[in-house]
Design a protein around this motif. Structure first.
Motif, PDB file in Angstrom:
ATOM      1  N   HIS A  73      35.525  45.713  37.748  1.00  0.00           N
ATOM      2  CA  HIS A  73      35.401  44.963  36.498  1.00  0.00           C
ATOM      3  C   HIS A  73      35.333  43.480  36.836  1.00  0.00           C
ATOM      4  CE1 HIS A  73      39.572  44.851  37.646  1.00  0.00           C
ATOM      5  NE2 HIS A  73      39.782  43.855  36.798  1.00  0.00           N
ATOM      6  N   ILE A  74      34.633  42.737  36.031  1.00  0.00           N
ATOM      7  CA  ILE A  74      34.499  41.291  36.240  1.00  0.00           C
ATOM      8  C   ILE A  74      35.639  40.584  35.515  1.00  0.00           C
ATOM      9  CG2 ILE A  74      33.038  39.296  35.707  1.00  0.00           C
ATOM     10  CD1 ILE A  74      30.636  41.261  35.950  1.00  0.00           C
ATOM     11  N   HIS A  75      36.199  39.566  36.160  1.00  0.00           N
ATOM     12  CA  HIS A  75      37.274  38.830  35.508  1.00  0.00           C
ATOM     13  C   HIS A  75      37.279  37.373  35.964  1.00  0.00           C
ATOM     14  CE1 HIS A  75      38.882  40.637  39.195  1.00  0.00           C
ATOM     15  NE2 HIS A  75      39.694  39.605  39.277  1.00  0.00           N
ATOM     16  N   ASN A  76      37.700  36.497  35.062  1.00  0.00           N
ATOM     17  CA  ASN A  76      37.796  35.061  35.333  1.00  0.00           C
ATOM     18  C   ASN A  76      39.228  34.672  35.675  1.00  0.00           C
ATOM     19  OD1 ASN A  76      35.078  34.458  34.795  1.00  0.00           O
ATOM     20  ND2 ASN A  76      35.473  34.277  32.582  1.00  0.00           N
ATOM     21  N   HIS A  77      39.350  33.748  36.627  1.00  0.00           N
ATOM     22  CA  HIS A  77      40.637  33.113  36.925  1.00  0.00           C
ATOM     23  C   HIS A  77      40.499  31.638  36.582  1.00  0.00           C
ATOM     24  CE1 HIS A  77      42.740  36.346  39.157  1.00  0.00           C
ATOM     25  NE2 HIS A  77      41.517  36.707  39.519  1.00  0.00           N
ATOM     26  N   ILE A  92      52.682  28.531  37.152  1.00  0.00           N
ATOM     27  CA  ILE A  92      52.810  28.419  38.608  1.00  0.00           C
ATOM     28  C   ILE A  92      53.739  27.243  38.882  1.00  0.00           C
ATOM     29  CG2 ILE A  92      51.616  27.895  40.766  1.00  0.00           C
ATOM     30  CD1 ILE A  92      49.177  29.296  39.665  1.00  0.00           C
ATOM     31  N   LYS A  93      54.903  27.537  39.450  1.00  0.00           N
ATOM     32  CA  LYS A  93      55.897  26.504  39.730  1.00  0.00           C
ATOM     33  C   LYS A  93      55.915  26.108  41.204  1.00  0.00           C
ATOM     34  CE  LYS A  93      58.866  27.844  35.875  1.00  0.00           C
ATOM     35  NZ  LYS A  93      60.217  28.241  35.436  1.00  0.00           N
ATOM     36  N   SER A  94      55.239  26.897  42.031  1.00  0.00           N
ATOM     37  CA  SER A  94      55.117  26.603  43.462  1.00  0.00           C
ATOM     38  C   SER A  94      53.874  27.324  43.982  1.00  0.00           C
ATOM     39  CB  SER A  94      56.374  27.062  44.218  1.00  0.00           C
ATOM     40  OG  SER A  94      56.552  28.459  44.064  1.00  0.00           O
ATOM     41  N   THR A  95      53.599  27.176  45.256  1.00  0.00           N
ATOM     42  CA  THR A  95      52.460  27.863  45.912  1.00  0.00           C
ATOM     43  C   THR A  95      51.141  27.680  45.167  1.00  0.00           C
ATOM     44  OG1 THR A  95      52.830  30.002  44.793  1.00  0.00           O
ATOM     45  CG2 THR A  95      54.021  29.614  46.841  1.00  0.00           C
ATOM     46  N   LEU A  96      50.906  26.477  44.635  1.00  0.00           N
ATOM     47  CA  LEU A  96      49.656  26.199  43.923  1.00  0.00           C
ATOM     48  C   LEU A  96      48.467  26.311  44.869  1.00  0.00           C
ATOM     49  CD1 LEU A  96      48.042  25.320  41.465  1.00  0.00           C
ATOM     50  CD2 LEU A  96      48.667  22.952  41.945  1.00  0.00           C
ATOM     51  N   ILE A 138      38.562  22.169  46.169  1.00  0.00           N
ATOM     52  CA  ILE A 138      39.232  22.244  47.477  1.00  0.00           C
ATOM     53  C   ILE A 138      40.506  21.407  47.494  1.00  0.00           C
ATOM     54  CG2 ILE A 138      38.989  21.743  49.957  1.00  0.00           C
ATOM     55  CD1 ILE A 138      35.962  22.266  49.584  1.00  0.00           C
ATOM     56  N   THR A 139      40.480  20.272  46.810  1.00  0.00           N
ATOM     57  CA  THR A 139      41.656  19.382  46.812  1.00  0.00           C
ATOM     58  C   THR A 139      42.360  19.365  45.454  1.00  0.00           C
ATOM     59  OG1 THR A 139      40.231  17.513  46.218  1.00  0.00           O
ATOM     60  CG2 THR A 139      40.660  17.886  48.580  1.00  0.00           C
ATOM     61  N   TYR A 160      43.334  31.799  46.790  1.00  0.00           N
ATOM     62  CA  TYR A 160      43.087  33.187  46.405  1.00  0.00           C
ATOM     63  C   TYR A 160      41.933  33.278  45.410  1.00  0.00           C
ATOM     64  CZ  TYR A 160      43.519  37.603  43.941  1.00  0.00           C
ATOM     65  OH  TYR A 160      43.227  38.808  43.358  1.00  0.00           O
ATOM     66  N   ILE A 161      41.971  32.450  44.360  1.00  0.00           N
ATOM     67  CA  ILE A 161      40.939  32.588  43.325  1.00  0.00           C
ATOM     68  C   ILE A 161      39.579  32.104  43.820  1.00  0.00           C
ATOM     69  CG2 ILE A 161      42.681  32.338  41.503  1.00  0.00           C
ATOM     70  CD1 ILE A 161      41.388  29.591  40.855  1.00  0.00           C
ATOM     71  N   MET A 162      39.553  31.269  44.893  1.00  0.00           N
ATOM     72  CA  MET A 162      38.274  30.765  45.414  1.00  0.00           C
ATOM     73  C   MET A 162      37.792  31.549  46.629  1.00  0.00           C
ATOM     74  SD  MET A 162      38.423  26.618  44.919  1.00  0.00           S
ATOM     75  CE  MET A 162      39.901  26.356  45.887  1.00  0.00           C
ATOM     76  N   ASN A 163      38.378  32.693  46.876  1.00  0.00           N
ATOM     77  CA  ASN A 163      37.967  33.542  47.997  1.00  0.00           C
ATOM     78  C   ASN A 163      36.470  33.809  47.941  1.00  0.00           C
ATOM     79  OD1 ASN A 163      37.340  36.217  49.286  1.00  0.00           O
ATOM     80  ND2 ASN A 163      39.480  35.994  49.941  1.00  0.00           N
ATOM     81  N   SER A 164      35.811  33.599  49.034  1.00  0.00           N
ATOM     82  CA  SER A 164      34.351  33.721  49.090  1.00  0.00           C
ATOM     83  C   SER A 164      33.866  35.126  48.745  1.00  0.00           C
ATOM     84  CB  SER A 164      33.851  33.324  50.487  1.00  0.00           C
ATOM     85  OG  SER A 164      32.453  33.457  50.562  1.00  0.00           O
ATOM     86  N   ASP A 165      34.576  36.151  49.210  1.00  0.00           N
ATOM     87  CA  ASP A 165      34.171  37.539  48.956  1.00  0.00           C
ATOM     88  C   ASP A 165      34.292  37.899  47.478  1.00  0.00           C
ATOM     89  OD1 ASP A 165      33.686  37.877  51.647  1.00  0.00           O
ATOM     90  OD2 ASP A 165      35.722  38.617  52.058  1.00  0.00           O
ATOM     91  N   LYS A 166      35.227  37.256  46.814  1.00  0.00           N
ATOM     92  CA  LYS A 166      35.472  37.585  45.412  1.00  0.00           C
ATOM     93  C   LYS A 166      34.538  36.821  44.464  1.00  0.00           C
ATOM     94  CE  LYS A 166      40.430  38.364  46.270  1.00  0.00           C
ATOM     95  NZ  LYS A 166      40.518  39.786  45.917  1.00  0.00           N
ATOM     96  N   THR A 167      34.023  35.674  44.917  1.00  0.00           N
ATOM     97  CA  THR A 167      33.258  34.790  44.021  1.00  0.00           C
ATOM     98  C   THR A 167      31.786  34.701  44.402  1.00  0.00           C
ATOM     99  OG1 THR A 167      33.895  32.906  45.399  1.00  0.00           O
ATOM    100  CG2 THR A 167      35.278  33.378  43.483  1.00  0.00           C
ATOM    101  N   ASP A 168      31.257  35.756  45.014  1.00  0.00           N
ATOM    102  CA  ASP A 168      29.829  35.803  45.382  1.00  0.00           C
ATOM    103  C   ASP A 168      29.448  34.604  46.246  1.00  0.00           C
ATOM    104  OD1 ASP A 168      27.268  36.781  45.535  1.00  0.00           O
ATOM    105  OD2 ASP A 168      26.645  36.042  43.559  1.00  0.00           O
ATOM    106  N   GLY A 169      30.200  34.458  47.350  1.00  0.00           N
ATOM    107  CA  GLY A 169      29.926  33.352  48.265  1.00  0.00           C
ATOM    108  C   GLY A 169      30.232  31.997  47.665  1.00  0.00           C
TER     109      GLY A 169
END
Length: 456
Positions: free
Chosen positions: A106-110, A9-13, A40-41, A19-28
């Motif tokens: 399918h379950i996946h880790n980011h 990732i060279k930008s848009t970190l 968060i930071t 995206y990876i911490m989206n509440s719907d994707k990570t069971d709240g």
């Protein structure tokens, strides 16, 4: 089984972290973990580490994805596997944010981790070696948690045969006698059979026209390649497992020990030397300008011709016509051997492809089954499109293949048998080359000597 992918990732970190911490994707947001940073930071803390370490690295972070087969694991277990994977890969030296997504079939880790280590200040080196380590760690964790992993017989086969023969370009060069890599393999094989020690092996290789570089790797370059020609390293992924420096030493030692046990002389201590050339008396400028050199040259020619005739007698050749016939016969023999090598390589290629297809089907069977149960799930297809396409291609290819029924273990054994056949044929081919080269030199000497005698 888990599939891993990594990209920089060279930008848009910040966008990637959101995206990876989206509440719907990570069971709240329950399935989120981090090391040495607040999720968060994290984007600000990653940047601060880079500034404090005075790093000039252009990559901000690395994004590692670890995807599990549908229905094979729970979200909690997958998250724990992700944490252990981070511990193995990053060793507590890089900040990271780990999330487990459960929104798809399918379950996946980011895993987003800082490209710069807060402990060493150095950038993470992402390359084939480190990615191979990631895959190995991931597979080992899958074994630990009793998830499916890649077929052990397939792993053994791939370890044994990391390179599948030659590329088409190498084969064409080999056929034309232009492949320096193949010529080097033949020279090494031939020299090992002659040598009585590693030091003697190096000396003989030099006599065969090879420049040698000693260091971490043993490297060779033939003089005919010129200064611009590259040295060829004696490494497993370059020449094969039988041509590393360690393996060459082992082969020489084994041969010497075996010959000693059998009370045989391991090799003629007189180094192999190509027959001397007959000097062209008529056209040689040095002969024209020096009477003394002319006398020496004529004497040299007589001695060389005497050796040439002795060698011809050993081959049972009594005339130029016999020699020409012998050359033609050996050329035909060499071509027949080459054709056999081509046939064996074709079978080996088919077996190799069958092993790959069988493994691809095993690896992606669960994914493909899930896809067929719900073919309208576009998100699932998008995530696993390469695996789905690979599965379908493998099924179609295997249906047309004669090796579709045996197991990988059985095919691996069959591949070994053909590999042994090929090795024997390659030795035969090398010996034919040596014989033809010698006969060609004998013919040149005979022709030149007769010409010189006619015009002296």
């Amino acid at each position: 089984m888990a599939i891993t992918k990594i990209h920089p990732i060279k930008s848009t970190l910040k966008i990637a972290l959101d995206y990876i911490m989206n509440s719907d994707k990570t069971d709240g947001k329950i399935l989120i973990s981090s090391l040495n940073c607040n999720p968060i930071t994290a984007h600000l803390e990653f940047e601060q580490t880079k500034i404090e370490c005075n790093s000039k690295a252009k990559v901000l972070a690395r994004h590692l994805i670890q995807s599990f087969f549908p229905g094979e694991t729970t979200a909690e277990e997958a998250h724990q596997i992700g944490i252990e994977l981070c511990e193995k890969i990053l060793k507590g030296k890089y900040e990271y944010v780990l999330t487990t997504h459960i929104d798809k079939g399918h379950i996946h880790n980011h895993i987003l981790f800082n490209n710069v280590s807060f402990e060493t200040g150095k950038a993470y080196q992402s390359n084939k070696k480190t990615y191979h380590q990631i895959r190995n760690y991931s597979d080992n964790l899958c074994r630990k948690y009793k998830l499916s992993v890649i077929d052990e017989d397939y792993v053994k086969f791939k370890e044994k045969y990391k390179t599948n023969g030659k590329s088409y370009k190498e084969y064409i060069e080999f056929k034309k006698g232009k492949s320096w890599k193949h010529k080097l393999q033949i020279a090494i094989d031939h020299t090992i059979n002659k040598a009585n020690s590693y030091e003697n092996f190096l000396k003989l290789m030099e006599e065969y026209g090879y420049e040698i570089k000693l260091g971490k790797y043993l490297s060779f370059r033939h003089k005919k390649q010129g200064e611009k020609g590259r040295f060829i390293r004696a490494r497993e992924n370059t020449l094969g497992k039988d041509y590393t420096k360690e393996k060459i030493k082992e082969r020489i030692e084994n041969k010497v020990n075996e010959n000693y046990k059998n009370n045989k002389i391991c090799y003629d201590k007189k180094s192999y030397k190509k027959f001397d050339n007959i000097i062209d008396i008529e056209s040689n400028e040095k002969v024209k300008s020096s009477k003394g050199y002319e006398i020496w040259a004529r004497k040299h020619n007589m001695n060389t011709m005497a050796k040439t005739l002795n060698q011809l007698r050993k081959y049972g050749l009594s005339s130029s016509m016999d020699l020409e016939t012998k050359l033609q016969e050996e050329a035909v023999n060499r071509q027949e051997i080459l054709n056999k090598i081509k046939d064996v390589e074709k079978v080996m290629s088919e077996i190799y492809a069958a092993i790959e297809d069988i493994n691809t089907i095993k690896m992606n069977k669960v994914i493909y089954k899930t896809y067929k149960e719900n073919p309208n799930d576009k998100d699932f297809y998008s995530e696993y499109k390469p695996q789905i396409i690979a599965y379908e291609k493998a099924i179609n290819a295997l249906e047309k293949c004669q090796y579709k029924n045996p197991s990988i273990k059985e095919l691996s054994k069959l591949y070994d048998e053909y590999k042994n056949k090929k090795d024997i044929l390659m030795d035969d081919y090398a010996n034919e080359n040596i014989l033809i080269n010698e006969l060609t030199q004998l013919r040149k000497n005979t022709d030149k000597y007769i010409y010189n005698e006619l015009y002296k």
